[in-house]
Design an enzyme around this catalytic site. Structure first.
Site, mmCIF file in Angstrom:
data_model
loop_
_atom_site.group_PDB
_atom_site.id
_atom_site.type_symbol
_atom_site.label_atom_id
_atom_site.label_comp_id
_atom_site.label_asym_id
_atom_site.label_seq_id
_atom_site.Cartn_x
_atom_site.Cartn_y
_atom_site.Cartn_z
ATOM 1 N N ASP A 1 0.859 -1.190 0.000
ATOM 2 C CA ASP A 1 0.000 0.000 0.000
ATOM 3 C C ASP A 1 0.890 1.233 0.000
ATOM 4 O O ASP A 1 1.618 1.484 0.961
ATOM 5 C CB ASP A 1 -0.905 -0.019 1.244
ATOM 6 C CG ASP A 1 -1.845 1.175 1.271
ATOM 7 O OD1 ASP A 1 -2.430 1.491 0.221
ATOM 8 O OD2 ASP A 1 -1.975 1.801 2.338
ATOM 9 N N GLU B 1 -1.233 -1.025 -5.830
ATOM 10 C CA GLU B 1 -2.356 -0.304 -6.397
ATOM 11 C C GLU B 1 -1.897 0.498 -7.611
ATOM 12 O O GLU B 1 -0.784 1.031 -7.616
ATOM 13 C CB GLU B 1 -2.894 0.676 -5.347
ATOM 14 C CG GLU B 1 -4.355 0.553 -5.097
ATOM 15 C CD GLU B 1 -4.747 1.400 -3.903
ATOM 16 O OE1 GLU B 1 -5.915 1.768 -3.833
ATOM 17 O OE2 GLU B 1 -3.902 1.712 -3.062
ATOM 18 N N CYS C 1 -12.850 -4.999 5.564
ATOM 19 C CA CYS C 1 -12.101 -5.722 6.584
ATOM 20 C C CYS C 1 -11.381 -6.882 5.908
ATOM 21 O O CYS C 1 -11.995 -7.702 5.225
ATOM 22 C CB CYS C 1 -13.052 -6.239 7.658
ATOM 23 S SG CYS C 1 -12.317 -7.453 8.747
ATOM 24 N N CYS D 1 -12.686 -10.548 7.496
ATOM 25 C CA CYS D 1 -13.964 -11.181 7.185
ATOM 26 C C CYS D 1 -14.580 -10.681 5.884
ATOM 27 O O CYS D 1 -15.556 -11.243 5.398
ATOM 28 C CB CYS D 1 -14.956 -10.982 8.337
ATOM 29 S SG CYS D 1 -15.433 -9.275 8.595
ATOM 30 N N CYS E 1 -13.263 -3.741 13.267
ATOM 31 C CA CYS E 1 -14.313 -4.201 12.370
ATOM 32 C C CYS E 1 -15.590 -4.436 13.168
ATOM 33 O O CYS E 1 -15.572 -5.108 14.202
ATOM 34 C CB CYS E 1 -13.876 -5.478 11.668
ATOM 35 S SG CYS E 1 -15.177 -6.213 10.661
ATOM 36 N N CYS F 1 -16.564 -8.543 12.799
ATOM 37 C CA CYS F 1 -15.810 -9.620 13.430
ATOM 38 C C CYS F 1 -14.940 -9.151 14.585
ATOM 39 O O CYS F 1 -14.357 -9.955 15.296
ATOM 40 C CB CYS F 1 -14.955 -10.354 12.393
ATOM 41 S SG CYS F 1 -13.588 -9.373 11.764
ATOM 42 N N ASP G 1 -3.272 1.055 7.135
ATOM 43 C CA ASP G 1 -2.431 0.777 5.971
ATOM 44 C C ASP G 1 -2.172 -0.716 5.789
ATOM 45 O O ASP G 1 -2.155 -1.218 4.662
ATOM 46 C CB ASP G 1 -1.097 1.525 6.101
ATOM 47 C CG ASP G 1 -1.309 3.024 6.180
ATOM 48 O OD1 ASP G 1 -2.351 3.488 5.686
ATOM 49 O OD2 ASP G 1 -0.443 3.722 6.735
HETATM 50 ZN ZN ZN Z 1 -14.105 -8.055 9.947
#
Ligand code: ZN
Length: 321
Positions: A114, A198, A250, A253, A269, A272, A279
């Site tokens: 990233d 990216e 996330c 999950c 998150c 989860c 980052d």
């Molecule tokens: Zn999650």
């Protein structure tokens, strides 16, 4: 020789321009070819008949034997040489040679990268690669050199000297940045079988108020180095689309948590409960997306159902400016 090369270059430049005007050429619009400049960087390119290697010396037609400080041995017989006079007066000979690919033994590690401004890059393994900001570091020296230059009388010998000093500062910044990009890229490519990053809209970001930081960090340079080295060492380099919401999803999950202000570095998150560094989470998403696109390219050729694209994020960490 020099005239023939110049004519060929001009022909290609005009062809590119006309093709661009008529929409026959992809990529951004190309402008009218620039006229030759007498100051600054100068170069001539010589092909087979224009130069020869006489032992350690480079023979150039109409010039004669030139002593060369070789930076490395040539891996093959060069097909052409470009003699460059840089704006600080240094001369370089740049050869076109063929080089064998030297694949490294396979390894099973893959990494997502990233890119940012606070740090040059954060990997999916949690490694932070610093951003040395070479230009900013040199700004004081540069400012002083430019102030001296502006006070010298036009056309004077002292002005030429002052201009040379400014050019030296710029060269050192450029060289330090290039060296750092090569070393970082080599480390990433050597330690990993595949590197994913990216695809940034650098030219767009370079028109914002972050322009100086964006130019100084050198994302495109780093990506180009990674690409070159991956090809040379038999590794994979993949770019993922720039509109993937890599910092909203996330990585544990896969739930899309919605856009986050750029000031938020750590978040939990809601689905989860995993605590994410912004980052590192983005880098892990880049790794997952890169893997998926690569497997897809090898397989059916159907684009996978990617997570919803969102325009809420500019694609980089703007808070770092
Ligand atoms: Zn999650």
């Amino acid at each position: 020789m020099a005239l023939v090369q110049a004519c060929q270059d001009a022909r290609r430049a005009y062809r590119n321009w006309f093709d661009s005007l008529q929409g026959r050429r992809r990529g951004p619009r190309i402008r009218h070819p620039k006229l030759r400049r007498k100051r600054g960087r100068q170069s001539i390119r010589l092909t087979r008949n224009g130069f020869a290697l006489h032992g350690e010396r480079l023979y150039v037609t109409k010039v004669g034997d030139i002593k060369v400080a070789w930076s490395r041995a040539l891996p093959s017989v060069p097909s052409s040489v470009t003699v460059i006079r840089d704006s600080d007066g240094r001369y370089y000979a740049s050869f076109v040679v063929q080089r064998q690919a030297t694949p490294l033994p396979a390894c099973d590690r893959e990494v997502g990268v990233d890119l940012g401004l606070a740090s040059l890059a954060v990997t999916s393994d949690g490694e932070v690669i610093a951003n040395p900001r070479f230009y900013r570091a040199a700004q004081r020296r540069l400012r002083r050199a430019q102030r001296v230059l502006s006070r010298r009388k036009k056309g004077s010998a002292n002005r030429a000297k002052a201009r040379h000093r400014v050019a030296v500062v710029h060269r050192k910044v450029r060289e330090a940045r290039l060296d750092y990009a090569h070393k970082t890229a080599l480390r990433l490519v050597r330690d990993n079988q595949a590197v994913y990053a990216e695809d940034l809209a650098v030219s767009g970001l370079a028109r914002t108020r972050l322009a100086k930081s964006v130019a100084d960090v050198g994302w495109s340079l780093l990506l180009r180095c990674i690409q070159e080295k991956a090809a040379r060492y038999g590794r994979t380099f993949g770019k993922i689309g720039r509109f993937e919401p890599t910092s909203q999803v996330c990585s544990a999950c896969g739930v899309k948590d919605g856009p986050k202000p750029l000031g938020i570095r750590v978040w939990t998150c809601a689905a989860c409960g995993t605590v994410h560094d912004r980052d590192v989470n983005a880098a892990r998403n880049i790794l997952a997306l890169g893997r998926r696109e690569r497997l897809n390219a090898c397989g059916t050729g159907v684009r996978p159902p990617l997570t919803v694209a969102a325009g809420a994020e500019a694609g980089t960490h703007q808070s770092a400016a």
